[in-house]
Design a protein around this motif. Structure first.
Motif, PDB file in Angstrom:
ATOM      1  N   GLN A  34       0.841  -1.213   0.000  1.00  0.00           N
ATOM      2  CA  GLN A  34       0.000   0.000   0.000  1.00  0.00           C
ATOM      3  C   GLN A  34       0.873   1.259   0.000  1.00  0.00           C
ATOM      4  N   TYR A  35       1.923   1.233   0.826  1.00  0.00           N
ATOM      5  CA  TYR A  35       2.844   2.375   0.904  1.00  0.00           C
ATOM      6  C   TYR A  35       3.455   2.653  -0.474  1.00  0.00           C
ATOM      7  N   ALA A  36       3.940   1.595  -1.113  1.00  0.00           N
ATOM      8  CA  ALA A  36       4.567   1.766  -2.432  1.00  0.00           C
ATOM      9  C   ALA A  36       3.535   2.218  -3.460  1.00  0.00           C
ATOM     10  N   ARG A  37       2.325   1.658  -3.366  1.00  0.00           N
ATOM     11  CA  ARG A  37       1.284   2.020  -4.334  1.00  0.00           C
ATOM     12  C   ARG A  37       0.937   3.506  -4.217  1.00  0.00           C
ATOM     13  N   ARG A  38       0.942   4.021  -2.980  1.00  0.00           N
ATOM     14  CA  ARG A  38       0.626   5.427  -2.770  1.00  0.00           C
ATOM     15  C   ARG A  38       1.681   6.322  -3.436  1.00  0.00           C
ATOM     16  N   ILE A  39       2.945   5.950  -3.273  1.00  0.00           N
ATOM     17  CA  ILE A  39       4.030   6.715  -3.904  1.00  0.00           C
ATOM     18  C   ILE A  39       3.896   6.678  -5.420  1.00  0.00           C
ATOM     19  N   ILE A  40       3.686   5.492  -5.941  1.00  0.00           N
ATOM     20  CA  ILE A  40       3.617   5.331  -7.398  1.00  0.00           C
ATOM     21  C   ILE A  40       2.424   6.107  -7.963  1.00  0.00           C
ATOM     22  N   THR A  41       1.292   6.019  -7.284  1.00  0.00           N
ATOM     23  CA  THR A  41       0.089   6.723  -7.750  1.00  0.00           C
ATOM     24  C   THR A  41       0.304   8.233  -7.744  1.00  0.00           C
ATOM     25  N   HIS A  42       1.009   8.715  -6.733  1.00  0.00           N
ATOM     26  CA  HIS A  42       1.321  10.154  -6.677  1.00  0.00           C
ATOM     27  C   HIS A  42       2.029  10.619  -7.945  1.00  0.00           C
ATOM     28  N   TRP A  43       2.973   9.815  -8.402  1.00  0.00           N
ATOM     29  CA  TRP A  43       3.772  10.222  -9.561  1.00  0.00           C
ATOM     30  C   TRP A  43       3.088   9.907 -10.884  1.00  0.00           C
ATOM     31  N   ILE A  44       2.172   8.942 -10.886  1.00  0.00           N
ATOM     32  CA  ILE A  44       1.513   8.584 -12.152  1.00  0.00           C
ATOM     33  C   ILE A  44       0.248   9.403 -12.371  1.00  0.00           C
ATOM     34  N   GLU A  45      -0.524   9.596 -11.280  1.00  0.00           N
ATOM     35  CA  GLU A  45      -1.819  10.268 -11.446  1.00  0.00           C
ATOM     36  C   GLU A  45      -1.894  11.577 -10.669  1.00  0.00           C
ATOM     37  N   GLY A  46      -1.110  11.687  -9.614  1.00  0.00           N
ATOM     38  CA  GLY A  46      -1.243  12.828  -8.714  1.00  0.00           C
ATOM     39  C   GLY A  46      -0.472  14.039  -9.207  1.00  0.00           C
ATOM     40  N   SER A  47      -0.173  14.946  -8.283  1.00  0.00           N
ATOM     41  CA  SER A  47       0.496  16.188  -8.649  1.00  0.00           C
ATOM     42  C   SER A  47       1.914  15.917  -9.134  1.00  0.00           C
ATOM     43  N   GLY A  48       2.465  14.760  -8.770  1.00  0.00           N
ATOM     44  CA  GLY A  48       3.811  14.415  -9.215  1.00  0.00           C
ATOM     45  C   GLY A  48       3.910  14.290 -10.724  1.00  0.00           C
ATOM     46  N   ALA A  49       2.809  13.858 -11.349  1.00  0.00           N
ATOM     47  CA  ALA A  49       2.830  13.643 -12.803  1.00  0.00           C
ATOM     48  C   ALA A  49       3.083  14.954 -13.539  1.00  0.00           C
ATOM     49  N   GLU A  50       2.504  16.036 -13.004  1.00  0.00           N
ATOM     50  CA  GLU A  50       2.693  17.328 -13.628  1.00  0.00           C
ATOM     51  C   GLU A  50       4.098  17.863 -13.330  1.00  0.00           C
ATOM     52  N   HIS A  51       4.531  17.619 -12.097  1.00  0.00           N
ATOM     53  CA  HIS A  51       5.798  18.141 -11.615  1.00  0.00           C
ATOM     54  C   HIS A  51       6.981  17.500 -12.327  1.00  0.00           C
ATOM     55  N   ASN A  52       6.900  16.215 -12.604  1.00  0.00           N
ATOM     56  CA  ASN A  52       8.052  15.501 -13.151  1.00  0.00           C
ATOM     57  C   ASN A  52       7.613  14.328 -14.031  1.00  0.00           C
ATOM     58  N   PRO A  53       7.283  14.602 -15.296  1.00  0.00           N
ATOM     59  CA  PRO A  53       6.761  13.562 -16.188  1.00  0.00           C
ATOM     60  C   PRO A  53       7.732  12.403 -16.428  1.00  0.00           C
ATOM     61  N   THR A  54       9.056  12.634 -16.253  1.00  0.00           N
ATOM     62  CA  THR A  54       9.979  11.512 -16.481  1.00  0.00           C
ATOM     63  C   THR A  54       9.815  10.461 -15.377  1.00  0.00           C
ATOM     64  N   ARG A  55       9.419  10.877 -14.190  1.00  0.00           N
ATOM     65  CA  ARG A  55       9.137   9.908 -13.122  1.00  0.00           C
ATOM     66  C   ARG A  55       7.878   9.111 -13.464  1.00  0.00           C
ATOM     67  N   THR A  56       6.882   9.810 -13.997  1.00  0.00           N
ATOM     68  CA  THR A  56       5.646   9.144 -14.391  1.00  0.00           C
ATOM     69  C   THR A  56       5.973   8.001 -15.343  1.00  0.00           C
ATOM     70  N   GLU A  57       6.753   8.321 -16.363  1.00  0.00           N
ATOM     71  CA  GLU A  57       7.087   7.317 -17.366  1.00  0.00           C
ATOM     72  C   GLU A  57       7.817   6.126 -16.720  1.00  0.00           C
ATOM     73  N   ALA A  58       8.760   6.436 -15.834  1.00  0.00           N
ATOM     74  CA  ALA A  58       9.549   5.367 -15.215  1.00  0.00           C
ATOM     75  C   ALA A  58       8.680   4.450 -14.364  1.00  0.00           C
ATOM     76  N   LEU A  59       7.665   5.005 -13.713  1.00  0.00           N
ATOM     77  CA  LEU A  59       6.888   4.210 -12.751  1.00  0.00           C
ATOM     78  C   LEU A  59       5.735   3.443 -13.394  1.00  0.00           C
ATOM     79  N   THR A  60       5.509   3.680 -14.665  1.00  0.00           N
ATOM     80  CA  THR A  60       4.379   3.039 -15.349  1.00  0.00           C
ATOM     81  C   THR A  60       4.512   1.517 -15.383  1.00  0.00           C
ATOM     82  N   ASN A  61       5.730   1.018 -15.471  1.00  0.00           N
ATOM     83  CA  ASN A  61       5.915  -0.433 -15.570  1.00  0.00           C
ATOM     84  C   ASN A  61       6.268  -1.103 -14.243  1.00  0.00           C
ATOM     85  N   VAL A  62       6.001  -0.411 -13.145  1.00  0.00           N
ATOM     86  CA  VAL A  62       6.252  -0.999 -11.826  1.00  0.00           C
ATOM     87  C   VAL A  62       4.992  -1.733 -11.358  1.00  0.00           C
TER      88      VAL A  62
END
Lengths: 188, 188
Positions: free
Chosen positions: B54-82
């Motif tokens: 759950q902890y890891a899923r929360r981090i990943i979701t932040h970067w894929i769907e949350g405000s992290g996606a806007e802040h750093n799209p290269t992280r979004t791309e990296a986390l898509t296949n996790v």
């Protein structure tokens, strides 16, 4: 004789603006362990911010002299060759003092530059051991252009099969050290 | 087709006791970015502890769907296949479902084992792309002996010029991916 310098200023952020980054605990440990594994002579952590150097010094001292040394001696060994520096000029002086000559400066970047030096070529030069070499890594989104211009060489960028090349600096250090200093496994 | 699995149980600690380690934020990001750089198909994070997933899923979701996606799209791309998995059996099923065949399991270890597979040989096999391969990494002080025994191969250990070989798992993943999947720089 290879040393590495991890630069926290001057580096650029995602938008290309010049910034000072913070030292992170994982940068200290992961890179020190990789440096120790590959026989790197010195790992210089470079920041002009005195409070940041104090922070890093406290962590290092914990593992070298404090309770950390008893808890995990392999960390102690890894951190023995870490030095905190204000700037690259101080790194150059330290290398000249400890190894008799100022270093050949080799900058690293994820972006391609004209006439990079290939890892294989730098590996040969390190094998000849004619002069100390200092590999420079940038935190944040990479080294300030001036550092790259001032360097004697820029090392070829790391490439995978895709356009994406956003390795952490910890990963980039590990990969370059492996390319430059790895020893073949006896069984392979 | 290469995937990697980062195992948090069963692994051993410094004393050789079987333990469950915690997922760390740096393991998620650094390894996802290296996997993305080298074109790894999937990065499986393996732990039986639901709260950890759950902890890891929360981090990943932040970067894929949350405000992290806007802040750093290269992280979004990296986390898509996790993907988060309870155990290696579930990883095997996911690979068979997504890639048509169960994987060839290749365990990694810092210690030498008899008859390891050389990185060059595994690189060739990956080039032929005959079957999916899953590289298994242990956190803590390494994989439980049973995982190494059950694997089809053990990969040759990473060696530098010294006896010291205490790379972080983040460094080890980066080095192996470079050895197996790097592409030569055009200029080198």
């Amino acid at each position: 004789m290879l040393s590495i310098a991890l630069v926290h200023y001057p580096v650029v952020n995602k938008e290309g603006r010049v910034v000072t980054t913070s030292i992170t605990n994982f940068d200290i440990h992961d890179i020190a362990r990789a440096a120790c594994t590959y026989g790197v002579a010195r790992y210089y952590i470079v920041t002009p911010v005195e409070l940041q150097r104090q922070y890093a010094r406290r962590i290092i001292t914990h593992w070298i002299e404090g309770s950390g040394a008893e808890h995990n001696p392999t960390r102690t060994e890894a951190l023995t060759n870490v030095e905190l520096m204000t700037d690259l000029a101080a790194v150059g002086e330290a290398i000249e003092r400890d190894f008799g000559r100022p270093p050949l400066w080799v900058a690293t970047s994820a972006r391609p530059f004209a006439n990079p030096i290939a890892c294989g070529r730098l590996r040969e030069m390190l094998g000849n051991d004619a002069e100390p070499v200092c590999l420079i890594f940038g935190t944040g989104s990479g080294l300030h252009a001036q550092i790259i211009e001032d360097a004697d060489y820029v090392l070829e960028p790391i490439r995978g099969p895709r356009d994406y090349n956003h390795l952490s600096v910890r990963s980039a250090v590990s990969v370059y050290l492996d390319r430059l200093l790895s020893v073949e496994s006896p069984a392979s």
